[in-house]
Design an enzyme around this catalytic site. Structure first.
Site, PDB file in Angstrom:
ATOM      1  N   GLU A 271      -6.821  -5.836   9.341  1.00  0.00           N
ATOM      2  CA  GLU A 271      -6.261  -5.416   8.052  1.00  0.00           C
ATOM      3  C   GLU A 271      -6.131  -6.650   7.138  1.00  0.00           C
ATOM      4  OE1 GLU A 271      -2.877  -2.781   8.260  1.00  0.00           O
ATOM      5  OE2 GLU A 271      -3.131  -2.234   6.150  1.00  0.00           O
TER       6      GLU A 271
ATOM      7  N   ASP B  49      -4.065  -7.963   5.206  1.00  0.00           N
ATOM      8  CA  ASP B  49      -2.876  -8.827   5.108  1.00  0.00           C
ATOM      9  C   ASP B  49      -2.876  -9.902   6.196  1.00  0.00           C
ATOM     10  OD1 ASP B  49      -2.525  -6.572   6.763  1.00  0.00           O
ATOM     11  OD2 ASP B  49      -0.346  -6.709   6.688  1.00  0.00           O
TER      12      ASP B  49
ATOM     13  N   HIS C 252       4.707  -9.727  11.032  1.00  0.00           N
ATOM     14  CA  HIS C 252       5.613  -9.585   9.880  1.00  0.00           C
ATOM     15  C   HIS C 252       7.042  -9.787  10.358  1.00  0.00           C
ATOM     16  CE1 HIS C 252       2.503  -7.812   7.303  1.00  0.00           C
ATOM     17  NE2 HIS C 252       2.222  -6.941   8.241  1.00  0.00           N
TER      18      HIS C 252
ATOM     19  N   TYR D  39      10.070   0.223   9.122  1.00  0.00           N
ATOM     20  CA  TYR D  39       8.675  -0.147   9.387  1.00  0.00           C
ATOM     21  C   TYR D  39       8.028   0.869  10.327  1.00  0.00           C
ATOM     22  CZ  TYR D  39       4.683  -3.187  10.252  1.00  0.00           C
ATOM     23  OH  TYR D  39       3.415  -3.701  10.339  1.00  0.00           O
TER      24      TYR D  39
ATOM     25  N   HIS E 218       0.815  -1.223   0.000  1.00  0.00           N
ATOM     26  CA  HIS E 218       0.000   0.000   0.000  1.00  0.00           C
ATOM     27  C   HIS E 218       0.850   1.275   0.000  1.00  0.00           C
ATOM     28  CE1 HIS E 218       0.370   0.428   4.365  1.00  0.00           C
ATOM     29  NE2 HIS E 218      -0.521  -0.491   4.665  1.00  0.00           N
TER      30      HIS E 218
ATOM     31  N   ASP F 250       1.126  -6.257  14.347  1.00  0.00           N
ATOM     32  CA  ASP F 250       2.116  -5.494  13.571  1.00  0.00           C
ATOM     33  C   ASP F 250       3.256  -4.935  14.435  1.00  0.00           C
ATOM     34  OD1 ASP F 250       1.020  -5.777  11.005  1.00  0.00           O
ATOM     35  OD2 ASP F 250      -0.356  -4.123  11.314  1.00  0.00           O
TER      36      ASP F 250
ATOM     37  N   HIS G 260      -2.010  -0.510  14.956  1.00  0.00           N
ATOM     38  CA  HIS G 260      -2.165   0.801  14.339  1.00  0.00           C
ATOM     39  C   HIS G 260      -3.561   0.968  13.737  1.00  0.00           C
ATOM     40  CE1 HIS G 260      -1.387  -0.435   9.939  1.00  0.00           C
ATOM     41  NE2 HIS G 260      -1.458  -1.541  10.641  1.00  0.00           N
TER      42      HIS G 260
ATOM     43  N   HIS H 194      -6.271  -8.334  14.402  1.00  0.00           N
ATOM     44  CA  HIS H 194      -6.231  -7.070  13.648  1.00  0.00           C
ATOM     45  C   HIS H 194      -6.873  -7.356  12.294  1.00  0.00           C
ATOM     46  CE1 HIS H 194      -4.450  -3.828  11.424  1.00  0.00           C
ATOM     47  NE2 HIS H 194      -3.326  -4.414  11.116  1.00  0.00           N
TER      48      HIS H 194
END
Ligand code: FEO
Length: 402
Positions: free
Chosen positions: A82, A84, A227, A194, A26, A166, A147, A80
Site C-alpha cells: 500500500e 503509505d 502506524h 483502526y 482514504h 498494519d 489487509h 505490504h
C-alpha cells in the site's frame, strides 16, 4: 542537522515519519493524524523494513542519515505494497541503491502493478523463508488479506521483534514512540477505531492468523507496527491481542447506533425520541448525526453495536446523500449488525425509509420497525419513535440475554 532516528533495541531504530496534519486517510477521518513507521536494522546486511508515504521520503532519509549513510543500506523489505508504506520505494531505491528489495510472492507482483520499475528487481520471499542479515535472521510470515493480498509479517528471530505492518497499529501521531509512554485508554480507543475501519472486513482472517501465531510458538519482546506506537509492554500487547480476538469474533454489547441526517430538523427530532426509547429499554444509545460525524466515526461506534437505527429525510425521491455515503462505507466493512430499524421525514413522496430498508437488508441487518412522517413529527409520531426505540432495545436484550 537531521531529524533523529529513535533506537528501539540494540542496533535497531525507528526511522519513520510523523504525519501530524492528515485528517483524511482514504476516507477515514484521522482526528489525531498518523505515523508511517519504518525500521532500520544495523547488521552485516543493513536492512530497512518498509518505507513511508510519498512526500515523507526526506524525513525517512534524514532519520536514517542520523545513524548511517543511507547508501550503506543493503536490503529493503516491503511488508505490504500500500502506498503509505511503499509509495516512496522508487525514490528510496534511487537514493540508497540497495543490493536487494524483498516482498512476498504476491507483493512482487503488486509492487510492479503499483509502481512499475522501481529501479531494481524485487525478490519474492515465501511464507516461512528465513533471511540471514549476519548476526540476525528475519523469518517471513504471509498474512494474506490482512489487509492486502500481499501483506506479510517480518519477525526478527534473535530479538523476538515482530514487524507487523498494519496489524496492531493505529492512526495516532505522537511524539512518543512506545506504548508504555501513552495511556491504555488512548491506545485502546485508537486501536478500536483502526480495527473498525480497516480490519473489520477481514475478521475471519484475523481469527485464523491469531491461531497460526499461537501455533507457531513464537514469543515476542516487541511488536513494531507500521502506524502508531511500538508495543514493548507485552502485558499490554497481550490485552490488545485479546481485543483482536474479541473484535474478530464480533462480540456485541447491548448498544444501538442511531445514524441520521436531517434537512429541517424533523428527522433529528425523531432521532431524539428513538434514543430516549432505547435508553428507557435498558440499552446504550449512541447518536451519530452525519452533519457532525464522519462515516468512519460511525464505523468506530459500530464495532460492538447490536443494533443500527437509520434515519433520513427524503430528498428528490432519494435518501439524503450523506446516508448513501455512510451506509455504503458501513456495508463494505460487513459488521453484520443483527438488529435494524429505519425512520425519517418526507415532504411528498417519501422513498427515503424504503431505500434505508434496502441498505439494511443488503447488510444482513434485520429491520424490525419503521416510523415515517410527513413534514414534521406530531405527538403521535414522536410516541411511535419512542416505542420503536423500546422495540429495538427489547430485541437487543432478547439476542444478548444477561
Ligand atoms: Fe498502512 Fe495498509 O497501509
Amino acid at each position: 542537522m537531521t531529524l533523529s532516528a529513535i533506537p528501539i533495541a540494540p542496533d535497531i531504530y525507528w526511522v519513520g515519519a510523523i504525519d501530524w496534519a492528515v485528517r483524511n486517510f482514504h476516507g477515514y477521518t484521522t482526528h489525531r493524524g498518523t505515523t508511517y513507521n519504518a525500521y532500520l536494522i544495523i547488521d552485516k546486511k543493513i536492512t530497512l523494513v518498509d518505507t513511508v508515504k510519498k512526500g515523507f521520503e526526506h524525513e525517512l532519509l534524514e532519520r536514517i542519515a542520523s545513524v548511517i549513510d543511507p547508501s550503506k543500506i543493503d536490503y529493503i523489505i516491503s511488508d505490504h505494497s500500500e502506498p503509505d508504506h511503499s509509495g516512496t520505494l522508487r525514490e528510496v531505491v534511487a537514493a540508497v541503491k540497495p543490493e536487494k528489495v524483498f516482498a512476498s510472492v504476491v507483493g512482487q507482483k503488486t509492487l510492479a502493478r503499483h509502481f512499475g520499475d522501481i529501479g531494481i528487481p524485487v525478490t519474492a520471499v515465501k511464507d516461512g523463508y528465513k533471511l540471514s542479515l549476519g548476526k540476525r535472521t528475519i523469518a517471513f510470515m504471509e498474512t494474506r488479506m490482512l489487509h492486502w493480498p500481499d501483506s506479510m509479517f517480518s519477525y526478527l528471530v534473535e530479538d523476538q521483534l515482530l514487524f507487523s505492518q498494519d496489524a496492531f497499529g493505529m492512526h495516532l501521531a505522537t511524539a512518543e514512540r512506545f506504548d508504555d509512554e501513552l495511556s491504555w485508554d488512548l491506545l485502546e480507543r485508537m486501536s478500536s477505531d483502526y480495527y473498525a475501519n480497516i480490519i473489520t472486513l477481514y475478521s475471519p482472517q484475523v481469527a485464523k492468523l491469531l491461531e497460526k501465531v499461537a501455533a507457531s510458538g513464537l514469543s515476542f519482546k516487541m511488536v513494531a507496527p507500521d502506524h502508531g506506537p511500538i508495543w514493548r509492554d507485552m502485558a499490554r500487547f497481550g490485552k490488545m491481542v485479546e481485543n483482536y480476538g474479541k473484535w474478530s469474533a464480533r462480540e456485541l454489547v447491548r448498544k444501538a447506533v442511531i445514524l441520521y441526517d436531517t434537512m429541517w430538523h424533523a428527522t433529528e427530532e425523531m432521532a431524539r425520541y428513538i434514543a430516549d426509547g432505547i435508553v428507557a429499554g435498558g440499552v446504550k444509545a449512541e447518536v451519530m448525526p452525519l452533519g457532525s460525524s464522519s462515516r468512519s466515526d460511525v464505523a468506530s461506534m459500530m464495532i460492538d453495536a447490536a443494533a443500527l437505527v437509520v434515519g433520513s429525510p427524503t430528498l428528490n425521491n432519494n435518501v439524503y446523500p450523506s446516508l448513501a455515503d455512510a451506509l455504503t462505507y458501513l456495508r463494505g466493512l460487513k459488521f453484520g449488525t443483527p438488529v435494524g430499524a429505519v425512520f425519517g421525514s418526507y415532504g411528498w413522496s417519501g422513498e427515503g425509509t424504503a431505500q434505508l430498508k434496502e441498505y439494511l437488508a443488503s447488510m444482513n441487518c434485520a429491520v424490525i420497525g419503521e416510523v415515517k412522517t410527513q413534514y414534521v413529527p406530531d405527538a403521535g409520531t414522536l410516541t411511535a419513535c419512542r416505542d420503536l426505540g423500546m422495540q429495538v432495545a427489547a430485541k437487543v436484550k432478547e439476542l444478548l440475554p444477561e
